[in-house]
Design a protein around this motif. Sequence first.
Motif, PDB file in Angstrom:
ATOM      1  N   GLN A  43       0.764  -1.436  -0.132  1.00 55.12           N
ATOM      2  CA  GLN A  43       0.453  -0.569   0.196  1.00 55.12           C
ATOM      3  C   GLN A  43       1.278   1.076  -0.014  1.00 55.12           C
ATOM      4  O   GLN A  43       1.734   1.032   0.886  1.00 55.12           O
ATOM      5  CB  GLN A  43      -0.910  -0.012   1.178  1.00 55.12           C
ATOM      6  N   PRO A  44       0.755   2.429  -0.518  1.00 59.67           N
ATOM      7  CA  PRO A  44       0.828   3.734  -0.473  1.00 59.67           C
ATOM      8  C   PRO A  44       1.215   3.779   0.645  1.00 59.67           C
ATOM      9  O   PRO A  44       0.681   3.519   1.784  1.00 59.67           O
ATOM     10  CB  PRO A  44       0.171   4.814  -1.235  1.00 59.67           C
ATOM     11  N   GLY A  45       2.849   4.320   1.351  1.00 60.70           N
ATOM     12  CA  GLY A  45       2.986   4.421   2.709  1.00 60.70           C
ATOM     13  C   GLY A  45       3.936   3.506   3.614  1.00 60.70           C
ATOM     14  O   GLY A  45       4.691   3.420   3.977  1.00 60.70           O
ATOM     15  N   GLY A  46       3.968   2.168   2.250  1.00 57.84           N
ATOM     16  CA  GLY A  46       4.789   1.279   3.552  1.00 57.84           C
ATOM     17  C   GLY A  46       5.774   0.855   2.594  1.00 57.84           C
ATOM     18  O   GLY A  46       7.118   1.906   2.301  1.00 57.84           O
ATOM     19  N   SER A  47       6.672   0.020   3.266  1.00 56.43           N
ATOM     20  CA  SER A  47       7.392  -0.321   2.913  1.00 56.43           C
ATOM     21  C   SER A  47       8.379  -1.887   2.123  1.00 56.43           C
ATOM     22  O   SER A  47       7.802  -2.308   1.869  1.00 56.43           O
ATOM     23  CB  SER A  47       8.824   0.231   3.940  1.00 56.43           C
ATOM     24  N   LEU A  48       9.330  -1.751   1.118  1.00 55.11           N
ATOM     25  CA  LEU A  48      10.178  -3.203   0.560  1.00 55.11           C
ATOM     26  C   LEU A  48      10.818  -3.211   1.240  1.00 55.11           C
ATOM     27  O   LEU A  48      11.831  -1.799   0.545  1.00 55.11           O
ATOM     28  CB  LEU A  48       8.918  -3.046  -0.963  1.00 55.11           C
ATOM     29  N   ARG A  49      12.172  -4.477   0.863  1.00 58.35           N
ATOM     30  CA  ARG A  49      13.348  -4.092   0.928  1.00 58.35           C
ATOM     31  C   ARG A  49      14.357  -5.525  -0.425  1.00 58.35           C
ATOM     32  O   ARG A  49      12.982  -6.614  -0.160  1.00 58.35           O
ATOM     33  CB  ARG A  49      14.383  -4.539   1.989  1.00 58.35           C
ATOM     34  N   LEU A  50      13.803  -4.394  -1.539  1.00 58.72           N
ATOM     35  CA  LEU A  50      14.843  -5.484  -2.402  1.00 58.72           C
ATOM     36  C   LEU A  50      16.486  -6.663  -2.278  1.00 58.72           C
ATOM     37  O   LEU A  50      16.799  -5.626  -1.720  1.00 58.72           O
ATOM     38  CB  LEU A  50      14.625  -5.048  -3.710  1.00 58.72           C
ATOM     39  N   SER A  51      16.394  -7.450  -2.629  1.00 58.09           N
ATOM     40  CA  SER A  51      17.749  -7.757  -2.830  1.00 58.09           C
ATOM     41  C   SER A  51      18.939  -8.051  -4.072  1.00 58.09           C
ATOM     42  O   SER A  51      17.185  -8.665  -4.892  1.00 58.09           O
ATOM     43  CB  SER A  51      17.723  -9.003  -2.126  1.00 58.09           C
ATOM     44  N   CYS A  52      20.246  -7.927  -4.427  1.00 58.67           N
ATOM     45  CA  CYS A  52      20.631  -8.536  -5.623  1.00 58.67           C
ATOM     46  C   CYS A  52      21.386  -9.490  -5.427  1.00 58.67           C
ATOM     47  O   CYS A  52      22.403  -9.240  -4.497  1.00 58.67           O
ATOM     48  CB  CYS A  52      21.121  -7.339  -6.271  1.00 58.67           C
ATOM     49  N   ALA A  53      21.369 -10.503  -5.706  1.00 61.77           N
ATOM     50  CA  ALA A  53      22.228 -11.713  -5.543  1.00 61.77           C
ATOM     51  C   ALA A  53      22.899 -12.049  -6.456  1.00 61.77           C
ATOM     52  O   ALA A  53      22.727 -12.285  -7.878  1.00 61.77           O
ATOM     53  CB  ALA A  53      21.230 -12.732  -4.347  1.00 61.77           C
ATOM     54  N   ALA A  54      24.395 -11.885  -6.308  1.00 60.07           N
ATOM     55  CA  ALA A  54      25.190 -12.788  -7.566  1.00 60.07           C
ATOM     56  C   ALA A  54      25.768 -13.927  -7.232  1.00 60.07           C
ATOM     57  O   ALA A  54      25.598 -14.181  -6.257  1.00 60.07           O
ATOM     58  CB  ALA A  54      26.069 -11.627  -7.439  1.00 60.07           C
ATOM     59  N   SER A  55      25.459 -14.766  -8.769  1.00 66.09           N
ATOM     60  CA  SER A  55      26.175 -15.740  -8.691  1.00 66.09           C
ATOM     61  C   SER A  55      26.993 -15.807  -9.314  1.00 66.09           C
ATOM     62  O   SER A  55      27.538 -15.727 -10.513  1.00 66.09           O
ATOM     63  CB  SER A  55      25.064 -16.848  -8.344  1.00 66.09           C
ATOM     64  N   GLY A  56      28.192 -16.717  -9.490  1.00 67.82           N
ATOM     65  CA  GLY A  56      29.417 -16.578 -10.752  1.00 67.82           C
ATOM     66  C   GLY A  56      30.192 -16.065 -10.594  1.00 67.82           C
ATOM     67  O   GLY A  56      31.719 -15.595 -11.253  1.00 67.82           O
ATOM     68  N   PHE A  57      30.435 -14.841  -9.840  1.00 68.85           N
ATOM     69  CA  PHE A  57      31.229 -13.513  -9.700  1.00 68.85           C
ATOM     70  C   PHE A  57      31.028 -13.072  -8.113  1.00 68.85           C
ATOM     71  O   PHE A  57      30.501 -12.902  -7.827  1.00 68.85           O
ATOM     72  CB  PHE A  57      31.350 -13.077 -10.998  1.00 68.85           C
ATOM     73  N   TYR A  65      21.369  -4.630  -1.804  1.00 70.53           N
ATOM     74  CA  TYR A  65      19.629  -4.164  -1.127  1.00 70.53           C
ATOM     75  C   TYR A  65      19.189  -2.732  -1.791  1.00 70.53           C
ATOM     76  O   TYR A  65      20.172  -2.227  -2.016  1.00 70.53           O
ATOM     77  CB  TYR A  65      19.780  -4.006   0.318  1.00 70.53           C
ATOM     78  N   LEU A  66      18.053  -2.805  -1.686  1.00 66.30           N
ATOM     79  CA  LEU A  66      17.795  -1.518  -1.648  1.00 66.30           C
ATOM     80  C   LEU A  66      16.247  -1.781  -0.923  1.00 66.30           C
ATOM     81  O   LEU A  66      15.004  -2.255  -1.128  1.00 66.30           O
ATOM     82  CB  LEU A  66      17.285  -1.504  -3.330  1.00 66.30           C
ATOM     83  N   GLN A  67      16.273  -1.168   0.368  1.00 62.61           N
ATOM     84  CA  GLN A  67      15.313  -0.277   1.188  1.00 62.61           C
ATOM     85  C   GLN A  67      14.668   0.598   0.876  1.00 62.61           C
ATOM     86  O   GLN A  67      15.120   1.931   0.244  1.00 62.61           O
ATOM     87  CB  GLN A  67      16.220  -0.314   2.768  1.00 62.61           C
ATOM     88  N   MET A  68      13.052   0.230   0.511  1.00 61.29           N
ATOM     89  CA  MET A  68      12.152   1.302  -0.271  1.00 61.29           C
ATOM     90  C   MET A  68      10.944   1.549   0.753  1.00 61.29           C
ATOM     91  O   MET A  68      10.781   1.031   1.283  1.00 61.29           O
ATOM     92  CB  MET A  68      11.806   1.416  -1.512  1.00 61.29           C
ATOM     93  N   ASN A  69      10.838   2.629   1.618  1.00 60.60           N
ATOM     94  CA  ASN A  69      10.326   3.544   2.358  1.00 60.60           C
ATOM     95  C   ASN A  69       9.234   4.227   1.464  1.00 60.60           C
ATOM     96  O   ASN A  69       9.142   4.718   1.023  1.00 60.60           O
ATOM     97  CB  ASN A  69      11.198   3.499   3.232  1.00 60.60           C
ATOM     98  N   ARG A  70       8.015   4.792   2.539  1.00 60.68           N
ATOM     99  CA  ARG A  70       7.299   5.960   2.116  1.00 60.68           C
ATOM    100  C   ARG A  70       6.719   5.221   0.426  1.00 60.68           C
ATOM    101  O   ARG A  70       6.898   6.271  -0.062  1.00 60.68           O
ATOM    102  CB  ARG A  70       7.758   6.666   2.588  1.00 60.68           C
TER     103      ARG A  70
END
Length: 125
Positions: A13-27, A80-85
């Motif tokens: 919902q608007p105003g909420g938060s998510l945390r995205l992750s970017c995981a690498a493999s092979g390097f 990581y990308l922490q996304m707030n608001r």
Amino acid sequence: QVQLVESGGGLVQPGGSLRLSCAASGFSLDSYAVGWFRQAPGKEREGVSCISTSNSATAYADSVKGRFTISRDNAKNTVYLQMNRLKPEDTAVYYCAVAPPILFRTCVPPNFGSWGQGTQVTVSS
């Protein structure tokens, strides 16, 4: 096999938060700048935030400054990308990619490569 895998997207919902992750493999990510980019339907892919090889050097698009935070854990080979608001206009597919460290501040798609498959972020009530 060099691969980046994004995760953590979803519906919020608007105003909420998510945390995205970017995981690498092979390097190892620790020698590269890493960027988060997004692409909304009918729009071009745009830079959201980029980070150099350490957590002390970061760049943000004006539209996310003060709301998003990029960080990296080189021991986990993950950024990581922490996304707030979150706002409805943040709705997009989010991608991560890598570049030589010197290019992190430009944070534009043509300078980055080894793109992941993306993770959908939808901000809606």
